[in-house]
Design a protein around this motif. Structure first.
Motif, PDB file in Angstrom:
ATOM      1  N   MET A 108       0.829  -1.283  -0.040  1.00 12.45           N
ATOM      2  CA  MET A 108       0.218   0.074   0.147  1.00 12.45           C
ATOM      3  C   MET A 108       0.905   1.222  -0.027  1.00 12.45           C
ATOM      4  O   MET A 108       0.259   2.476  -0.440  1.00 12.45           O
ATOM      5  CB  MET A 108      -1.051  -0.087   1.299  1.00 12.45           C
ATOM      6  N   THR A 109       2.010   1.228   0.437  1.00 16.98           N
ATOM      7  CA  THR A 109       2.950   2.256   0.594  1.00 16.98           C
ATOM      8  C   THR A 109       4.105   2.234  -0.364  1.00 16.98           C
ATOM      9  O   THR A 109       5.346   3.004  -0.191  1.00 16.98           O
ATOM     10  CB  THR A 109       3.312   2.594   1.846  1.00 16.98           C
ATOM     11  N   ARG A 110       4.103   1.353  -1.273  1.00 15.13           N
ATOM     12  CA  ARG A 110       5.167   1.382  -2.269  1.00 15.13           C
ATOM     13  C   ARG A 110       5.652   2.704  -2.914  1.00 15.13           C
ATOM     14  O   ARG A 110       4.739   3.429  -3.482  1.00 15.13           O
ATOM     15  CB  ARG A 110       5.177   0.182  -3.067  1.00 15.13           C
ATOM     16  N   LEU A 111       6.789   2.955  -2.886  1.00 11.44           N
ATOM     17  CA  LEU A 111       7.273   4.279  -3.699  1.00 11.44           C
ATOM     18  C   LEU A 111       7.301   3.962  -5.259  1.00 11.44           C
ATOM     19  O   LEU A 111       7.683   3.123  -5.680  1.00 11.44           O
ATOM     20  CB  LEU A 111       8.706   4.709  -3.024  1.00 11.44           C
ATOM     21  N   ASP A 112       6.963   5.234  -5.891  1.00  8.71           N
ATOM     22  CA  ASP A 112       7.153   5.415  -7.142  1.00  8.71           C
ATOM     23  C   ASP A 112       7.744   6.694  -7.628  1.00  8.71           C
ATOM     24  O   ASP A 112       8.311   7.348  -6.619  1.00  8.71           O
ATOM     25  CB  ASP A 112       5.793   5.089  -7.971  1.00  8.71           C
ATOM     26  N   ALA A 113       7.895   6.904  -8.911  1.00  2.80           N
ATOM     27  CA  ALA A 113       8.585   8.227  -9.144  1.00  2.80           C
ATOM     28  C   ALA A 113       7.931   9.430  -8.836  1.00  2.80           C
ATOM     29  O   ALA A 113       8.301  10.445  -8.155  1.00  2.80           O
ATOM     30  CB  ALA A 113       8.788   8.394 -10.722  1.00  2.80           C
ATOM     31  N   LEU A 115       5.988   9.676  -5.993  1.00  5.04           N
ATOM     32  CA  LEU A 115       6.104   9.978  -4.463  1.00  5.04           C
ATOM     33  C   LEU A 115       7.418  10.303  -4.152  1.00  5.04           C
ATOM     34  O   LEU A 115       7.463  11.308  -3.366  1.00  5.04           O
ATOM     35  CB  LEU A 115       5.547   8.524  -3.704  1.00  5.04           C
ATOM     36  N   ARG A 116       8.321   9.750  -4.853  1.00  2.00           N
ATOM     37  CA  ARG A 116       9.808  10.229  -4.582  1.00  2.00           C
ATOM     38  C   ARG A 116      10.065  11.806  -5.089  1.00  2.00           C
ATOM     39  O   ARG A 116      10.785  12.379  -4.407  1.00  2.00           O
ATOM     40  CB  ARG A 116      10.675   9.574  -5.506  1.00  2.00           C
ATOM     41  N   ARG A 180       9.574   7.770   3.987  1.00  2.00           N
ATOM     42  CA  ARG A 180      10.464   6.699   4.062  1.00  2.00           C
ATOM     43  C   ARG A 180      11.617   6.999   2.868  1.00  2.00           C
ATOM     44  O   ARG A 180      12.727   6.850   2.900  1.00  2.00           O
ATOM     45  CB  ARG A 180       9.773   5.337   3.616  1.00  2.00           C
ATOM     46  N   ALA A 181      10.922   7.944   1.790  1.00  2.00           N
ATOM     47  CA  ALA A 181      11.805   8.313   0.798  1.00  2.00           C
ATOM     48  C   ALA A 181      13.029   9.221   1.412  1.00  2.00           C
ATOM     49  O   ALA A 181      13.927   9.226   0.801  1.00  2.00           O
ATOM     50  CB  ALA A 181      11.001   9.089  -0.251  1.00  2.00           C
ATOM     51  N   PRO A 185      11.183   6.812   9.199  1.00  2.00           N
ATOM     52  CA  PRO A 185      10.267   5.546   9.308  1.00  2.00           C
ATOM     53  C   PRO A 185       8.957   6.227   9.648  1.00  2.00           C
ATOM     54  O   PRO A 185       8.582   6.995  10.283  1.00  2.00           O
ATOM     55  CB  PRO A 185      10.862   4.984  10.730  1.00  2.00           C
ATOM     56  N   GLY A 186       8.077   5.417   9.045  1.00  2.00           N
ATOM     57  CA  GLY A 186       6.625   5.630   9.278  1.00  2.00           C
ATOM     58  C   GLY A 186       5.700   4.691   9.484  1.00  2.00           C
ATOM     59  O   GLY A 186       5.836   3.478   9.014  1.00  2.00           O
TER      60      GLY A 186
END
Length: 272
Positions: A108-113, A115-116, A180-181, A185-186
């Motif tokens: 649910m919280t995976r980073l992508d471009a 979000l970064r 997290r990026a 920690p969250g």
């Protein structure tokens, strides 16, 4: 503030299911920001057996409940909690999991471009962890406008950001991801909110995020309301995301048409 909670969750199955097993994370924990005066969790409308109860590594109390031949089941929560405004800082919570464990990604919280990029833009020129956390929360609130009914329970942080709309769950997931990026920690937090920033009463449970801030520890940020949790909030539990922190998680033994009804009422002591 003394807050009184009434939270009812009712399930109906047609046809009835042979068994229903649920994991309940419905007990608030005492810490510096809240003290539990009274609290009860009961199961109605179905025969049941209470299973194991334990305090997990995050300090939250969890119990399992098993039911047989279920056509209808109701879980009723009643209680009173005295809350204190600590500007979102979480102190005195009994937990054993190190903050670095919450640097792990989840579906649910995976980073992508996107979000970064949001994280980098929000933190440009910002030096302290606390200022970064506030800037990230503000950026998420601007990037994902609160709009009920625009996302589903399985919507990811990246998907909510791409469409620019979502609810408190989506904003919390996005804040965890952008934190997290930046190496912070969250974790996802569920609980109750007496009223929103506009003073209107909430009729459902609420979600926000906590970020680990150097020198302070865990600090809550509610992007949906543009604030840190104060004495209007009751904290129930936390996890990597909404799935891990869900107040009620369950599984049924057979296919059936399910109906879910939820009613939450929060009032201040003496309020009619």
């Amino acid at each position: 503030m003394k807050l009184q909670v009434s939270h009812t969750t009712s399930y109906s199955f047609d046809p009835p299911v042979a068994s229903l097993v649920q994991s309940l994370r419905l007990w608030p924990t005492d810490y510096a920001g809240q003290s539990v005066a009274t609290w009860s969790v009961t199961v109605e409308d179905s025969a049941y057996e209470r299973g194991a109860g334990f305090r997990d590594g995050a300090g939250d109390w969890v119990e399992t409940v098993s039911m047989r031949q279920v056509g209808r089941a109701t879980i009723r929560v009643e209680g009173e909690v005295e809350t204190r405004d600590l500007s979102g800082v979480v102190r005195g919570l009994r937990e054993k999991v190190p903050p670095t464990a919450y640097l792990r990604p989840s579906p649910m919280t995976r980073l992508d471009a996107g979000l970064r990029a949001l994280a980098a833009e929000a933190c440009t020129g910002v030096e302290s962890d606390l200022d970064r956390a506030h800037c990230l929360a503000q950026s998420v609130a601007r990037a994902i406008a609160y709009e009920s009914g625009t996302t589903a329970s399985g919507t990811t942080a990246a998907e909510a950001l791409a469409q620019g709309r979502g609810v408190c769950q989506d904003q919390a997931h996005a804040l965890i991801a952008v934190g997290r990026a930046m190496g912070m920690p969250g974790r996802y937090v569920v609980g109750y909110l007496h009223s929103g920033a506009d003073g209107a009463a909430h009729q459902a449970s609420h979600a926000w995020a906590e970020l680990w801030v150097a020198g302070l520890g865990w600090v809550g940020f509610d992007a949906a309301n543009g604030c840190c949790p104060d004495d209007r909030y009751i904290r129930l539990g936390s996890g990597l995301d909404a799935v891990a922190a869900a107040p009620i998680r369950g599984s049924v033994s057979s296919a059936s048409e399910e109906r879910l009804d939820v009613e939450v009422r929060i009032r201040e002591e003496g309020q009619q």
